[in-house]
Design an enzyme around this catalytic site. Structure first.
Site, PDB file in Angstrom:
ATOM      1  N   THR A 184       2.399  25.717   6.276  1.00  0.00           N
ATOM      2  CA  THR A 184       0.957  25.991   6.259  1.00  0.00           C
ATOM      3  C   THR A 184       0.596  26.973   7.365  1.00  0.00           C
ATOM      4  O   THR A 184      -0.134  27.951   7.135  1.00  0.00           O
ATOM      5  CB  THR A 184       0.157  24.678   6.432  1.00  0.00           C
ATOM      6  OG1 THR A 184       0.502  23.802   5.353  1.00  0.00           O
ATOM      7  CG2 THR A 184      -1.332  24.933   6.423  1.00  0.00           C
TER       8      THR A 184
ATOM      9  N   SER B  71       9.215  25.302   5.619  1.00  0.00           N
ATOM     10  CA  SER B  71       9.164  24.198   6.601  1.00  0.00           C
ATOM     11  C   SER B  71      10.517  23.497   6.683  1.00  0.00           C
ATOM     12  O   SER B  71      11.245  23.423   5.685  1.00  0.00           O
ATOM     13  CB  SER B  71       8.190  23.103   6.143  1.00  0.00           C
ATOM     14  OG  SER B  71       6.879  23.534   6.096  1.00  0.00           O
TER      15      SER B  71
ATOM     16  N   HIS C 241      10.778  20.208   7.011  1.00  0.00           N
ATOM     17  CA  HIS C 241      10.745  18.858   6.425  1.00  0.00           C
ATOM     18  C   HIS C 241      10.958  18.842   4.918  1.00  0.00           C
ATOM     19  O   HIS C 241      11.028  17.777   4.318  1.00  0.00           O
ATOM     20  CB  HIS C 241       9.443  18.127   6.791  1.00  0.00           C
ATOM     21  CG  HIS C 241       8.231  18.578   6.034  1.00  0.00           C
ATOM     22  ND1 HIS C 241       7.746  17.899   4.944  1.00  0.00           N
ATOM     23  CD2 HIS C 241       7.422  19.644   6.193  1.00  0.00           C
ATOM     24  CE1 HIS C 241       6.663  18.517   4.489  1.00  0.00           C
ATOM     25  NE2 HIS C 241       6.446  19.582   5.231  1.00  0.00           N
TER      26      HIS C 241
ATOM     27  N   CYS D 134      -0.464  17.363  -0.430  1.00  0.00           N
ATOM     28  CA  CYS D 134      -1.479  17.912   0.457  1.00  0.00           C
ATOM     29  C   CYS D 134      -2.862  17.831  -0.158  1.00  0.00           C
ATOM     30  O   CYS D 134      -3.854  17.966   0.516  1.00  0.00           O
ATOM     31  CB  CYS D 134      -1.144  19.359   0.775  1.00  0.00           C
ATOM     32  SG  CYS D 134       0.594  19.548   1.077  1.00  0.00           S
TER      33      CYS D 134
HETATM   34  C1  PLP Z   1       4.994  25.226  -1.997  1.00  0.00           C
HETATM   35  C2  PLP Z   1       4.403  24.670  -0.749  1.00  0.00           C
HETATM   36  N1  PLP Z   1       3.802  25.498   0.116  1.00  0.00           N
HETATM   37  C3  PLP Z   1       3.254  25.064   1.253  1.00  0.00           C
HETATM   38  C4  PLP Z   1       3.263  23.737   1.580  1.00  0.00           C
HETATM   39  C5  PLP Z   1       2.690  23.283   2.892  1.00  0.00           C
HETATM   40  O1  PLP Z   1       3.759  22.964   3.713  1.00  0.00           O
HETATM   41  P1  PLP Z   1       3.620  22.136   5.065  1.00  0.00           P
HETATM   42  O2  PLP Z   1       2.847  20.923   4.735  1.00  0.00           O
HETATM   43  O3  PLP Z   1       5.015  21.889   5.452  1.00  0.00           O
HETATM   44  O4  PLP Z   1       2.907  22.988   6.043  1.00  0.00           O
HETATM   45  C6  PLP Z   1       3.880  22.813   0.724  1.00  0.00           C
HETATM   46  C7  PLP Z   1       3.896  21.359   1.019  1.00  0.00           C
HETATM   47  O5  PLP Z   1       3.899  20.531   0.138  1.00  0.00           O
HETATM   48  C8  PLP Z   1       4.466  23.311  -0.478  1.00  0.00           C
HETATM   49  O6  PLP Z   1       5.055  22.484  -1.343  1.00  0.00           O
END
Ligand code: PLP
Length: 382
Positions: free
Chosen positions: A75, A202, A204, A329
């Protein structure tokens, strides 16, 4: 990883691999130094660990270490890439093209930029989630700054045609930014040879810790200027100030090494398990796959059960299995998935769809238990 509920929500987040935890532990205590402390051994040791992790992560995505900016996660990387690019423009005007099925992190940044005067085109997708490349080409204007398109969709697992999109952006002299959060570590991704200018991901999502991520900023063709979004001590080439999360970065580096070594075998094994689950559930009357079975991540199956009160389905199976019907999210809202709606599903169809995402610790026995739990729940609901 055994026990209940069985975890099939690896696209939301993955558990840390035990080897990742082991690699991180000394950096919380014995080697706790600040990687920016240049005057003593504690700092040097931490910095050396960051240098090694940067190399390992760069090599996983075919990049050079100096193309890696550490952040707190995808993000933040998305915000830095998109807002950072918009903010260095001489005037707030310009144009960004993105796709209706992007993650909210991208779509919400687009909304924010729109409120600041940027023009945004959100391309539609067809019933399988594919974008029309001719339409993409047609939407490019002289003031287009960037195409933002993800590598693989978090809800359906569908791939975008990355090489074609990068070719189109290159021909038009437009930057290509790719949210590759679901792809890195799962399939071979080579940012440079695939012509991606900037890429977010990311730790995680690839068996590393939460709170660590990367923005890749390619250096090959042209210098990409970005406005920092966090100011302070000038870390990360002045693009992302703040003391580096050394344990997180070390964990991400270790996770990258493990993914590099296991990716090929893991995706074959998971495709087998995913097919076992998907084929059994597709045998139920009226169940269909959301996406395109020939063009998706090996560990994902998003299935539409097409039943009234389908949101009850998730609740009924939640003691047995952790799955989701949208992005983690945005799932707090319990709204039907914007991705599935963009693909033409009704609210009812979207709410009665489930994303099963498998991972490193999923076993065949678990898949069989989940299959019968879902079959039972559907029978009761119908
Ligand atoms: C395709 C995609 N982009 C962005 C994000 C956001 O990632 P983060 O929560 O690790 O910042 C996610 C999280 O689910 C995702 O699946």
């Amino acid at each position: 990883m055994s026990g209940y509920p069985i975890y099939l929500d690896y696209n939301a987040t993955t558990p840390c691999d035990p080897q990742v935890v082991e690699a991180m532990l000394p950096f919380f205590s014995t080697h706790f130094g600040n990687a920016a402390s240049k005057s003593h051994a504690h700092g040097w040791y931490a910095e050396e660990a960051v240098v090694m992790a940067r190399e390992d992560i760069a090599s996983l995505i075919g990049a050079s270490p100096n193309e890696i900016i550490f952040t707190s996660g995808a993000t933040e990387s998305i915000n830095l890439a998109m807002r950072g690019l918009a903010e260095v423009q001489p005037s707030p005007h310009g144009h960004i093209i993105t796709v209706a099925t992007e993650h909210k992190a991208v779509l919400d940044v687009c909304e924010h930029l729109r409120s600041k005067g940027m023009d945004v085109t959100v391309l539609p997708v067809n019933g399988a989630g594919h974008v029309d490349l001719d339409q993409l080409r047609d939407e490019i204007r002289p003031d287009t700054l960037m195409i933002a398109a993800m590598y693989a969709n978090n809800e359906t697992g569908l791939f975008h045609p990355i090489r074609e999109i990068s070719q189109i952006s290159r021909e038009a002299g437009v930057l290509f930014f790719c949210d590759a959060n679901q792809a890195v570590g799962k399939i071979p991704v080579n940012a440079r040879s695939e012509g991606i200018d900037m890429m977010a991901f990311s730790a995680h999502k690839m068996y590393g810790p939460k709170g660590a991520g990367v923005l890749y900023i390619g250096k090959r063709d042209k210098k990409i200027d970005l406005a920092p979004q966090i100011f302070g001590g000038g870390h990360e080439r002045k693009l992302r100030s703040g003391t580096l999360n050394v344990p997180g970065i070390v964990g991400m580096g270790k996770a990258a090494l493990i993914c590099r070594d296991r990716m090929a075998d893991e995706s074959v094994r998971l495709a087998g398990l995913r097919d076992r689950l998907r084929n059994s559930l597709l045998n139920i009357d009226g169940v269909r796959l959301n996406g395109d079975e020939n063009n998706m991540l090996a560990h994902v199956a998003n299935l539409c059960f097409d039943i009234n009160g389908g949101d009850r389905l998730l609740k009924m199976i939640s003691r047995m299995v952790s799955v989701s019907n949208g992005s983690a999210c945005s799932s707090v809202t319990q709204a039907p998935s914007h991705v599935l709606k963009a693909m033409g599903l009704t609210d009812m169809q979207a709410l009665s769809s489930i994303r099963f995402s498998l991972g490193r610790f999923t076993s065949e026995a678990e898949i069989d238990i989940v299959t019968s739990a879902v079959c039972d729940a559907i029978a009761r609901l119908r």
